[in-house]
Design a protein around this motif. Structure first.
Motif, PDB file in Angstrom:
ATOM      1  N   GLU A  72       0.824  -1.208   0.000  1.00  0.00           N
ATOM      2  CA  GLU A  72       0.000   0.000   0.000  1.00  0.00           C
ATOM      3  C   GLU A  72       0.863   1.265   0.000  1.00  0.00           C
ATOM      4  O   GLU A  72       0.525   2.260  -0.648  1.00  0.00           O
ATOM      5  N   MET A  73       1.965   1.243   0.715  1.00  0.00           N
ATOM      6  CA  MET A  73       2.820   2.425   0.833  1.00  0.00           C
ATOM      7  C   MET A  73       3.582   2.715  -0.458  1.00  0.00           C
ATOM      8  O   MET A  73       3.936   3.854  -0.733  1.00  0.00           O
ATOM      9  N   ARG A  74       3.885   1.668  -1.239  1.00  0.00           N
ATOM     10  CA  ARG A  74       4.597   1.798  -2.511  1.00  0.00           C
ATOM     11  C   ARG A  74       5.891   2.614  -2.367  1.00  0.00           C
ATOM     12  O   ARG A  74       6.097   3.614  -3.071  1.00  0.00           O
ATOM     13  N   PRO A  75       6.793   2.176  -1.519  1.00  0.00           N
ATOM     14  CA  PRO A  75       8.069   2.878  -1.372  1.00  0.00           C
ATOM     15  C   PRO A  75       9.034   2.546  -2.508  1.00  0.00           C
ATOM     16  O   PRO A  75       8.807   1.613  -3.285  1.00  0.00           O
ATOM     17  N   ASP A  76      10.114   3.294  -2.581  1.00  0.00           N
ATOM     18  CA  ASP A  76      11.159   2.993  -3.558  1.00  0.00           C
ATOM     19  C   ASP A  76      11.953   1.740  -3.163  1.00  0.00           C
ATOM     20  O   ASP A  76      12.418   0.997  -4.027  1.00  0.00           O
ATOM     21  N   LEU A  77      12.092   1.543  -1.847  1.00  0.00           N
ATOM     22  CA  LEU A  77      12.942   0.467  -1.332  1.00  0.00           C
ATOM     23  C   LEU A  77      12.223  -0.266  -0.203  1.00  0.00           C
ATOM     24  O   LEU A  77      11.655   0.377   0.688  1.00  0.00           O
ATOM     25  N   VAL A  78      12.258  -1.596  -0.257  1.00  0.00           N
ATOM     26  CA  VAL A  78      11.702  -2.432   0.811  1.00  0.00           C
ATOM     27  C   VAL A  78      12.756  -3.453   1.223  1.00  0.00           C
ATOM     28  O   VAL A  78      13.356  -4.101   0.365  1.00  0.00           O
ATOM     29  N   SER A  79      12.980  -3.583   2.512  1.00  0.00           N
ATOM     30  CA  SER A  79      13.833  -4.665   3.004  1.00  0.00           C
ATOM     31  C   SER A  79      12.945  -5.735   3.616  1.00  0.00           C
ATOM     32  O   SER A  79      11.972  -5.429   4.314  1.00  0.00           O
ATOM     33  N   ARG A 106       7.539 -11.419  -4.849  1.00  0.00           N
ATOM     34  CA  ARG A 106       6.855 -11.156  -6.122  1.00  0.00           C
ATOM     35  C   ARG A 106       5.849 -10.010  -5.973  1.00  0.00           C
ATOM     36  O   ARG A 106       5.781  -9.116  -6.829  1.00  0.00           O
ATOM     37  N   ASP A 107       5.092 -10.019  -4.883  1.00  0.00           N
ATOM     38  CA  ASP A 107       4.108  -8.957  -4.659  1.00  0.00           C
ATOM     39  C   ASP A 107       4.787  -7.603  -4.454  1.00  0.00           C
ATOM     40  O   ASP A 107       4.306  -6.573  -4.952  1.00  0.00           O
ATOM     41  N   LEU A 108       5.878  -7.591  -3.736  1.00  0.00           N
ATOM     42  CA  LEU A 108       6.586  -6.338  -3.480  1.00  0.00           C
ATOM     43  C   LEU A 108       7.238  -5.796  -4.751  1.00  0.00           C
ATOM     44  O   LEU A 108       7.172  -4.595  -5.034  1.00  0.00           O
ATOM     45  N   ARG A 109       7.839  -6.683  -5.541  1.00  0.00           N
ATOM     46  CA  ARG A 109       8.483  -6.235  -6.775  1.00  0.00           C
ATOM     47  C   ARG A 109       7.462  -5.735  -7.792  1.00  0.00           C
ATOM     48  O   ARG A 109       7.765  -4.857  -8.616  1.00  0.00           O
ATOM     49  N   ALA A 110       6.240  -6.252  -7.721  1.00  0.00           N
ATOM     50  CA  ALA A 110       5.194  -5.819  -8.648  1.00  0.00           C
ATOM     51  C   ALA A 110       4.824  -4.350  -8.460  1.00  0.00           C
ATOM     52  O   ALA A 110       4.274  -3.723  -9.366  1.00  0.00           O
ATOM     53  N   THR A 111       5.142  -3.776  -7.309  1.00  0.00           N
ATOM     54  CA  THR A 111       4.868  -2.356  -7.065  1.00  0.00           C
ATOM     55  C   THR A 111       5.931  -1.460  -7.686  1.00  0.00           C
ATOM     56  O   THR A 111       5.775  -0.240  -7.711  1.00  0.00           O
ATOM     57  N   GLY A 112       7.020  -2.049  -8.167  1.00  0.00           N
ATOM     58  CA  GLY A 112       8.121  -1.277  -8.711  1.00  0.00           C
ATOM     59  C   GLY A 112       9.217  -1.000  -7.701  1.00  0.00           C
ATOM     60  O   GLY A 112      10.230  -0.374  -8.031  1.00  0.00           O
ATOM     61  N   ALA A 113       9.033  -1.470  -6.453  1.00  0.00           N
ATOM     62  CA  ALA A 113      10.033  -1.227  -5.413  1.00  0.00           C
ATOM     63  C   ALA A 113      11.269  -2.090  -5.619  1.00  0.00           C
ATOM     64  O   ALA A 113      11.180  -3.227  -6.106  1.00  0.00           O
ATOM     65  N   GLN A 114      12.413  -1.547  -5.249  1.00  0.00           N
ATOM     66  CA  GLN A 114      13.610  -2.366  -5.129  1.00  0.00           C
ATOM     67  C   GLN A 114      13.499  -3.135  -3.814  1.00  0.00           C
ATOM     68  O   GLN A 114      13.127  -2.574  -2.793  1.00  0.00           O
ATOM     69  N   PHE A 139      17.760 -22.825   3.301  1.00  0.00           N
ATOM     70  CA  PHE A 139      16.902 -21.646   3.190  1.00  0.00           C
ATOM     71  C   PHE A 139      17.661 -20.462   2.602  1.00  0.00           C
ATOM     72  O   PHE A 139      17.144 -19.725   1.754  1.00  0.00           O
ATOM     73  N   TYR A 140      18.907 -20.288   3.018  1.00  0.00           N
ATOM     74  CA  TYR A 140      19.692 -19.159   2.504  1.00  0.00           C
ATOM     75  C   TYR A 140      20.017 -19.330   1.024  1.00  0.00           C
ATOM     76  O   TYR A 140      20.086 -18.339   0.280  1.00  0.00           O
ATOM     77  N   MET A 141      20.209 -20.578   0.566  1.00  0.00           N
ATOM     78  CA  MET A 141      20.403 -20.804  -0.866  1.00  0.00           C
ATOM     79  C   MET A 141      19.131 -20.461  -1.637  1.00  0.00           C
ATOM     80  O   MET A 141      19.179 -19.910  -2.738  1.00  0.00           O
ATOM     81  N   HIS A 142      17.981 -20.758  -1.066  1.00  0.00           N
ATOM     82  CA  HIS A 142      16.718 -20.363  -1.683  1.00  0.00           C
ATOM     83  C   HIS A 142      16.630 -18.839  -1.791  1.00  0.00           C
ATOM     84  O   HIS A 142      16.161 -18.304  -2.806  1.00  0.00           O
ATOM     85  N   ILE A 143      17.065 -18.153  -0.753  1.00  0.00           N
ATOM     86  CA  ILE A 143      17.027 -16.693  -0.780  1.00  0.00           C
ATOM     87  C   ILE A 143      17.900 -16.153  -1.901  1.00  0.00           C
ATOM     88  O   ILE A 143      17.517 -15.205  -2.614  1.00  0.00           O
ATOM     89  N   ARG A 144      19.058 -16.751  -2.099  1.00  0.00           N
ATOM     90  CA  ARG A 144      19.914 -16.341  -3.215  1.00  0.00           C
ATOM     91  C   ARG A 144      19.190 -16.536  -4.543  1.00  0.00           C
ATOM     92  O   ARG A 144      19.237 -15.677  -5.433  1.00  0.00           O
ATOM     93  N   SER A 145      18.529 -17.681  -4.684  1.00  0.00           N
ATOM     94  CA  SER A 145      17.806 -17.978  -5.915  1.00  0.00           C
ATOM     95  C   SER A 145      16.662 -16.987  -6.132  1.00  0.00           C
ATOM     96  O   SER A 145      16.457 -16.489  -7.248  1.00  0.00           O
ATOM     97  N   ILE A 146      15.910 -16.699  -5.072  1.00  0.00           N
ATOM     98  CA  ILE A 146      14.796 -15.747  -5.164  1.00  0.00           C
ATOM     99  C   ILE A 146      15.314 -14.367  -5.549  1.00  0.00           C
ATOM    100  O   ILE A 146      14.715 -13.653  -6.362  1.00  0.00           O
ATOM    101  N   SER A 147      16.431 -13.981  -4.964  1.00  0.00           N
ATOM    102  CA  SER A 147      17.026 -12.685  -5.271  1.00  0.00           C
ATOM    103  C   SER A 147      17.390 -12.586  -6.754  1.00  0.00           C
ATOM    104  O   SER A 147      17.114 -11.577  -7.416  1.00  0.00           O
ATOM    105  N   ASP A 148      17.993 -13.643  -7.292  1.00  0.00           N
ATOM    106  CA  ASP A 148      18.350 -13.655  -8.709  1.00  0.00           C
ATOM    107  C   ASP A 148      17.104 -13.642  -9.595  1.00  0.00           C
ATOM    108  O   ASP A 148      17.038 -12.925 -10.601  1.00  0.00           O
ATOM    109  N   LEU A 149      16.116 -14.428  -9.219  1.00  0.00           N
ATOM    110  CA  LEU A 149      14.922 -14.574 -10.035  1.00  0.00           C
ATOM    111  C   LEU A 149      14.144 -13.276 -10.174  1.00  0.00           C
ATOM    112  O   LEU A 149      13.665 -12.928 -11.259  1.00  0.00           O
TER     113      LEU A 149
END
Length: 254
Positions: A72-79, A106-114, A139-149
Motif C-alpha cells: 500500500e505504501m509503494r516505497p522505492d525500497l523495501v527490506s 513477487r508482490d513487493l516487486r510488482a509495485t516497482g520497489a527495489q 533456506f539461505y540458498m533459496h534466498i539467493r535464488s529468489i534474489s536472482d529470479l
C-alpha cells in the motif's frame, strides 16, 4: 539511484534489538535499518521511512501483516528479512518457507520497489543452532535464488567474518549489539551503492585465549538466563513480541 522512501519488514533483527537508541537506553532500539534510513535521509531531503518489524514474528506473520501494508505504501525500497524464528523451530521445512517468501517478494516487486533480501549468518559457532546448520543453509540458498529470479539486492551476512565474533552480539547470542548493527548497516549501504563512513569488513583485535572452563561457565549462564526463558515462551505459545506494535508504522520523514 536516490531512494526517497524505505519500508523495513521483519522481526527483531530489523526492529533493531539490541542496539540502544541515541539516548543510550534499551528502547526504542535503533538497529541497522534505522542507521541506513538516517544515511539515505542525508542524501534525499524528502526522504520518508517506515519500520514495520516486530520482534518474535515468524515469516507467515510478516507476509500476512507487514507485506500488504508495504504494498500500500509503494516505497522505492523495501527490506524483507524473516524466517529465522521459523528455522529455530523443530520440523521447519525450508523449502515451504522459501515458497512463502518468494510469493511475498513477487508482490513487493510488482509495485516497482527495489527489494533488499538477506541471508543469515553462519550458525556454526552457536552450539544449539549448529545442529540445524543444514536447514539454515538450504533456506539461505533459496534466498539467493529468489534474489536472482526477481532482481533483488542481496545482503550476504554469511560472508561477513566480522559477525562471527561474539563481540558483535549481545549476551543472548541471538541479537546483535550496536557494533553488529553498525556492520550490517555498512554492508547494506555497500549493496545499495550508497557511500557511508563505516566499513563492514571488520577485523577484531585479538583478545587472547579463552579457557574451556570460562567457556563452559558462559554457556551455563546463557542457558539459564536466555535459552531457558526462550524455550519456556515457545512451549507456552508465547512470543516476545506479543502485544507490541511496530515502532515506526507510517511512512514519515525525519
Amino acid at each position: 539511484m536516490a531512494y526517497r522512501s524505505f519500508v523495513a519488514l521483519g522481526d527483531s533483527f530489523t526492529e533493531g534489538l539490541n542496539d540502544p537508541g541515541p539516548d543510550g537506553v534499551a528502547g526504542p532500539f535503533r538497529g541497522w535499518a534505522d542507521r541506513v534510513a538516517e544515511r539515505l535521509a542525508e542524501l534525499e531531503p524528502d526522504f520518508r521511512y517506515a519500520n514495520l518489524a516486530v520482534r518474535g514474528r515468524v515469516l507467515g506473520q510478516v507476509v500476512e501483516q507487514q507485506v500488504p501494508r508495504a504494498v500500500e505504501m509503494r516505497p522505492d525500497l523495501v527490506s524483507l528479512c524473516a524466517g529465522g524464528n521459523d528455522l529455530l523451530r523443530p520440523g521447519c521445512d525450508p523449502d515451504a518457507l522459501a515458497r512463502r517468501l518468494a510469493g511475498a517478494v513477487r508482490d513487493l516487486r510488482a509495485t516497482g520497489a527495489q527489494v533488499l533480501l538477506f541471508t543469515g549468518v553462519d550458525p556454526r559457532d552457536t552450539p544449539i543452532m549448529r545442529r540445524a546448520r543444514g536447514t539454515f543453509a538450504i533456506f539461505y540458498m533459496h534466498i539467493r535464488s529468489i534474489s536472482d529470479l526477481y532482481g533483488c539486492r542481496l545482503v550476504d551476512q554469511w560472508s561477513m567474518q566480522g559477525l562471527r565474533d561474539w563481540r558483535a552480539w549481545s549476551e543472548d547470542r541471538l541479537h546483535m549489539n550496536a557494533e553488529g548493527h553498525r556492520l550490517v548497516a555498512a554492508k547494506v549501504c555497500d549493496v545499495l551503492g550508497v557511500e557511508c563512513a563505516d566499513d563492514w569488513r571488520k577485523e577484531w583485535p585479538s583478545r587472547g585465549r579463552v579457557t574451556a572452563g570460562l567457556r563452559r561457565r558462559e554457556d551455563v549462564r546463557w542457558v539459564r538466563e536466555h535459552l531457558g526463558p526462550w524455550v519456556v515462551r515457545r512451549l507456552r505459545g508465547r512470543s516476545s513480541g506479543d502485544g507490541l506494535d511496530p515502532k515506526r508504522p507510517d511512512l514519515l520523514g525525519f
